[in-house]
Design a protein around this motif. Structure first.
Motif: not given
Length: 293
Positions: A143-168
């Protein structure tokens, strides 16, 4: 529930407003990145009917939210504010549908828009080799919040790795707003987590702001020392950062099914080799750079 079936996607970067032939000659202009905020909705709401098939939703009001979700007591230890200002934002959710086990996930990576449409890019993750899974069916969501919009939304599947780094950076004896600074580095974006509490590092419970940036995970991975790389899947603490006033830095590495967690005291303690000290500095420098952008 207002559904956009995930099979009806347009290709990333296409300039036409829709798939209708009458619209193919419409010039929507160039694409620009759209900032969005990750929203841990399920900390405070539950879905009334979990969809068995992949769907996406766009919710534009509190009334629409309560039509599809039931508000409940907080189930996350340190959740962000669950309220949504629908005069400024819309809630967008994606559901992967029913999965036979744990280990699946779905994640929004980036958003672009032009003069007449907004394209939301996402990827899905399946269980990784060696990952501990349960046989209980799951229903991955994001779930995300996007700026309020009247534009049509389209959803596009992409290839991406779930690997990640968290630093803090953290300081357990500090309670100010700037005490904890945490970021996630992916190869598709950078997440800045909000209001992280020292010692509570389940990042799925926090809101975050997302910035599209390619290759940050791969780039920072080059800084990882051989000593830390050899700790694959383990947790190790250098010094005593959780109780000392000076605090420390945090490093979390996700590689396939492996999760490595490192805590390093800000003080140069005896158990820190020169390579660990250099790595600590690299983390601090990266946090400073990301915090200033």
């Amino acid at each position: 529930m207002k559904k956009l079936i995930l099979g009806l996607f347009i290709a990333f970067g296409i300039s036409a407003c829709s798939l209708n032939n009458d619209d193919l000659n419409v010039d929507c202009g160039s694409n620009v990145d759209v900032a969005f905020t990750g929203f841990p909705l399920l900390c405070n709401y539950s879905v009334k009917t979990l969809p068995n098939n992949p769907v996406a939703i766009q919710i534009k009001s509190e009334q629409e939210l309560l039509a599809d979700f039931t508000k409940h007591a907080n189930t996350c230890p340190n959740p962000s504010d669950p309220t949504i200002d629908f005069t400024k934002y819309h809630l967008v959710g994606i559901f992967a549908g029913a999965k036979p086990t744990s280990g699946y996930a779905i994640k929004i990576t980036s958003i672009v828009e032009n003069g007449c449409e907004m394209v939301i890019n996402f990827f899905e993750k399946a269980p990784q080799t060696g990952e501990a899974i349960t046989s209980t069916p799951t229903y991955p969501t994001d779930f995300i919040l996007i700026p309020k919009t009247a534009k049509r939304l389209f959803f596009n599947r992409v290839q991406a790795s779930p690997d990640n780094i968290v630093i803090g950076s953290f300081a357990s004896q500090c309670t100010g707003a700037d005490c904890q600074k945490f970021f996630q580095l992916n190869d598709y974006n950078i997440l800045k987590f909000q209001n992280v509490v020292a010692g509570s590092y389940d990042f799925g419970q926090y809101k975050y702001t997302a910035k599209t940036k390619i290759g940050e995970y791969t780039l920072f991975s080059k800084s990882i020392t051989a000593e830390i790389a050899a700790l694959k899947g383990q947790t190790k603490t250098y010094g005593n950062p959780n109780t000392s006033e000076q605090g420390g830095v945090y490093f979390e590495l996700h590689q396939g099914s492996s999760v490595t967690k490192i805590y390093i005291d800000n003080a140069d303690t005896a158990d820190q080799t020169s390579e660990i000290k250099a790595f600590k500095k690299a983390i601090k420098d990266k946090i400073t750079a990301l915090n200033n952008n």
